[in-house]
Design an enzyme around this catalytic site. Structure first.
Site, mmCIF file in Angstrom:
data_model
loop_
_atom_site.group_PDB
_atom_site.id
_atom_site.type_symbol
_atom_site.label_atom_id
_atom_site.label_comp_id
_atom_site.label_asym_id
_atom_site.label_seq_id
_atom_site.Cartn_x
_atom_site.Cartn_y
_atom_site.Cartn_z
ATOM 1 N N ARG A 102 23.390 53.062 47.896
ATOM 2 C CA ARG A 102 24.434 53.630 47.021
ATOM 3 C C ARG A 102 25.177 52.511 46.285
ATOM 4 O O ARG A 102 25.515 52.643 45.112
ATOM 5 C CB ARG A 102 25.394 54.506 47.838
ATOM 6 N N GLY A 149 41.716 39.028 45.635
ATOM 7 C CA GLY A 149 40.960 40.212 46.041
ATOM 8 C C GLY A 149 41.692 41.476 45.638
ATOM 9 O O GLY A 149 41.471 42.014 44.555
ATOM 10 N N SER A 150 42.629 41.907 46.474
ATOM 11 C CA SER A 150 43.391 43.129 46.164
ATOM 12 C C SER A 150 44.238 42.964 44.909
ATOM 13 O O SER A 150 44.605 43.950 44.271
ATOM 14 C CB SER A 150 44.311 43.482 47.342
ATOM 15 N N TRP A 174 31.944 37.529 46.651
ATOM 16 C CA TRP A 174 31.616 38.859 47.188
ATOM 17 C C TRP A 174 31.019 39.765 46.122
ATOM 18 O O TRP A 174 31.381 40.940 46.039
ATOM 19 C CB TRP A 174 32.873 39.539 47.792
ATOM 20 N N ILE A 175 30.108 39.229 45.315
ATOM 21 C CA ILE A 175 29.619 40.014 44.189
ATOM 22 C C ILE A 175 28.271 40.656 44.531
ATOM 23 O O ILE A 175 27.246 39.969 44.680
ATOM 24 C CB ILE A 175 29.519 39.137 42.907
ATOM 25 N N ALA A 254 33.421 53.837 40.086
ATOM 26 C CA ALA A 254 32.676 53.496 41.308
ATOM 27 C C ALA A 254 33.352 54.087 42.541
ATOM 28 O O ALA A 254 32.688 54.549 43.472
ATOM 29 C CB ALA A 254 32.561 51.980 41.420
ATOM 30 N N ARG A 255 34.674 54.092 42.547
ATOM 31 C CA ARG A 255 35.399 54.677 43.683
ATOM 32 C C ARG A 255 35.096 56.166 43.791
ATOM 33 O O ARG A 255 35.006 56.714 44.895
ATOM 34 C CB ARG A 255 36.906 54.463 43.497
ATOM 35 N N GLU A 375 36.169 47.985 46.631
ATOM 36 C CA GLU A 375 36.655 48.998 45.672
ATOM 37 C C GLU A 375 38.087 49.417 46.001
ATOM 38 O O GLU A 375 38.455 50.582 45.840
ATOM 39 C CB GLU A 375 35.753 50.244 45.693
ATOM 40 N N THR A 377 41.063 48.291 49.112
ATOM 41 C CA THR A 377 41.126 48.536 50.560
ATOM 42 C C THR A 377 41.886 49.839 50.824
ATOM 43 O O THR A 377 42.591 50.363 49.953
ATOM 44 C CB THR A 377 41.865 47.384 51.278
#
Ligand code: TGC
Ligand code: FAD
Length: 396
Positions: A102, A149-150, A174-175, A254-255, A375, A377
């Site tokens: 997915r 990140g966030s 983290w890609i 994406a979420r 996507e 946290t």
């Protein structure tokens, strides 16, 4: 007076206890069943081996492309133009196989292709989208950095002008699909705000490094992108956005897929636990006959059905053009948390067998530990909801 016998009832289906199937139209059911058959044939039998080997066969991309799964809900340029609900159903089935599959579809369609489709020039769309829809060119989406990140607004990757050209410098972390991508969509700060850049593989100064030893999403490539003064032509920049709204709009897409996908992963764990509980005998009876096991199964079924209902509702809102990012946050937070609870409970029902790759449960459980983080946290989505409820932003 003769009493009439009550009409015979069809048995309730555990995975669709609330009969949500009856709320789908024929085309949606056909798409769902096609993807389910693909997953049963191509993913489920091998997912454990891929996870163990830390490998995803990239020929899956062209197979998914032939099925119309890549950029499935986008219009034109070789994309299937399916409804949001149909796309969601596909994500649900793919993630019932493995979250890594997915992820491949999400990153390709909802992040990389969506960015080009929404914010790219006609030339960029013509150059990349048809090949990406076919799975002949993989894309990745570089937003996260080692120290960002966030809070993507704190990104350090910069793009500066040098004459007509752009010089891109920085690092992305983290890609998903980073090292297998033909094109990286890289977000960078510029004097005019955050902009997206299309960086083809092989561009001088652009290298990737895979992140090894993951205990989660092992059937997925995760990489670092290193951009060392990469010179790009003027037309490498996505022309139609220069703010964080660009990447965050892609994330909404994406979420949304994850809302459905998590329900699929949860369903797979529940089905494994239900089957196992009927076959496994202790104290001379199937463990399914014990009240404590039935209590776990009932809660899992409830959560699978609740998550599916939420996903379907969000799908309908999206098809009506009424879905808001806050709705997606509620769906992602609830459905991923729910899937993790199902996975942990299902693992216990499987006893010692639950810790092996012979069964899909712990693989899903480990995968979901990434899904709850990427996507946005769980905390970030709780804060998005909290902000909408109170009118007070609590990120900072
Ligand atoms: P903020 O100041 O609120 O907004 C900045 C600009 O963005 C706009 N905006 C949105 N636009 C579209 N959709 C949304 N959901 C949006 N949220 C905000 C906003 O209107 C503004 O636009 P403009 O034009 O006025 O400039 O932003 P903030 O810096 O306060 O951040 C808000 C926050 C924390 C919610 C956001 O940064 C966030 O979502 N953080 C989480 C980061 C994240 O999710 N990263 C994911 C990276 S990609 C990934 O994980 C892929 S996994 C792949 C796989 O499936 O394998
Ligand atoms: P941090 O932001 O450092 O957060 C650490 C902890 O602090 C978390 O618990 C978080 O909730 C909490 N926290 C942070 N801020 C707050 C706050 N304001 N209030 C309360 N708590 C807070 N990124 C991409 O750009 N593209 C990709 O393709 C991609 N693929 C990924 C694949 C995998 C397998 C993984 C694991 C990650 C991927 N990511 C990708 C990165 C992912 O989006 C980030 O990991 C995520 O956004 C969180 O950032 P972080 O890991 O830096 O955690």
């Amino acid at each position: 007076m003769a009493t009439e016998a009550p009409p015979a009832r069809t048995p309730l289906r555990p995975e669709d206890f609330l009969d949500l199937d009856s709320r789908l139209d024929d085309e949606e059911r056909l798409i769902r069943d096609t993807v389910r058959a693909f997953v049963a044939d191509r993913v489920t039998p091998e997912a454990g081996e891929w996870f163990e080997a830390g490998h995803l066969p990239m020929e899956l991309a062209t197979e998914l492309g032939k099925l119309g799964m890549l950029g499935m809900h986008l219009e034109g340029y070789g994309c299937a133009g399916a409804s949001a609900t149909a796309y969601g159903l596909a994500c649900m089935e793919l993630e019932a196989g493995d979250s890594g599959v997915r992820s491949l579809v999400s990153v390709q369609g909802s992040l990389a292709m969506y960015a080009i489709h929404s914010f790219g020039s006609e030339e960029q769309k013509q150059e990349w989208l048809p090949r990406m829809a076919a799975g002949e060119a993989i894309g990745c989406f570089g937003l996260t950095e080692p120290d960002s990140g966030s809070d993507p607004g704190s990104m350090r990757t910069r793009a500066r002008r040098d004459g007509e050209d752009w010089i891109l410098h920085g690092q992305k972390m983290w890609i998903t699909n980073g090292s297998v991508a033909e094109v990286a969509v890289v977000w960078a700060g510029t004097d005019d705000g955050v902009r997206g850049f299309l960086v083809p593989r092989g561009t001088k100064g652009f290298t990737t490094q895979d992140i090894e030893h993951k205990l989660s999403l092992r059937a997925s490539v995760t990489s670092e992108l290193l951009l060392d003064d990469v010179r790009l032509p003027a037309d490498a920049a996505l022309p139609d956005v220069s703010s964080l709204r660009g990447p965050l709009s892609c994330l909404n897409e994406a979420r949304y897929g994850i809302v459905w996908g998590a329900a699929g992963a949860g369903r797979a764990c529940f089905e494994a636990a239900l089957d196992y509980s009927r076959e496994r005998r202790q104290f001379d009876q199937p463990i399914a006959s014990f009240q404590l096991v039935q209590g776990k199964l009932a809660k899992m079924a409830l959560e699978v059905n609740r998550a599916s209902l939420v996903a379907l509702h969000l799908g309908r809102l999206k098809d009506e053009g009424r879905l808001r990012p806050e709705h997606v946050s509620m769906g992602k937070l609830g459905n991923v948390d729910g899937a993790l609870e199902i996975a942990r409970s299902a693992r216990q029902v499987l006893g010692a067998n639950g810790v092996t790759l012979e069964y899909p449960v712990m693989r899903h459980m480990n995968n979901l530990e990434s899904v709850v983080t990427y996507e946005g946290t769980a905390d970030i989505h709780a804060l998005v909801i909290g902000g909408a409820l109170t009118g007070i932003q609590a990120f900072r």
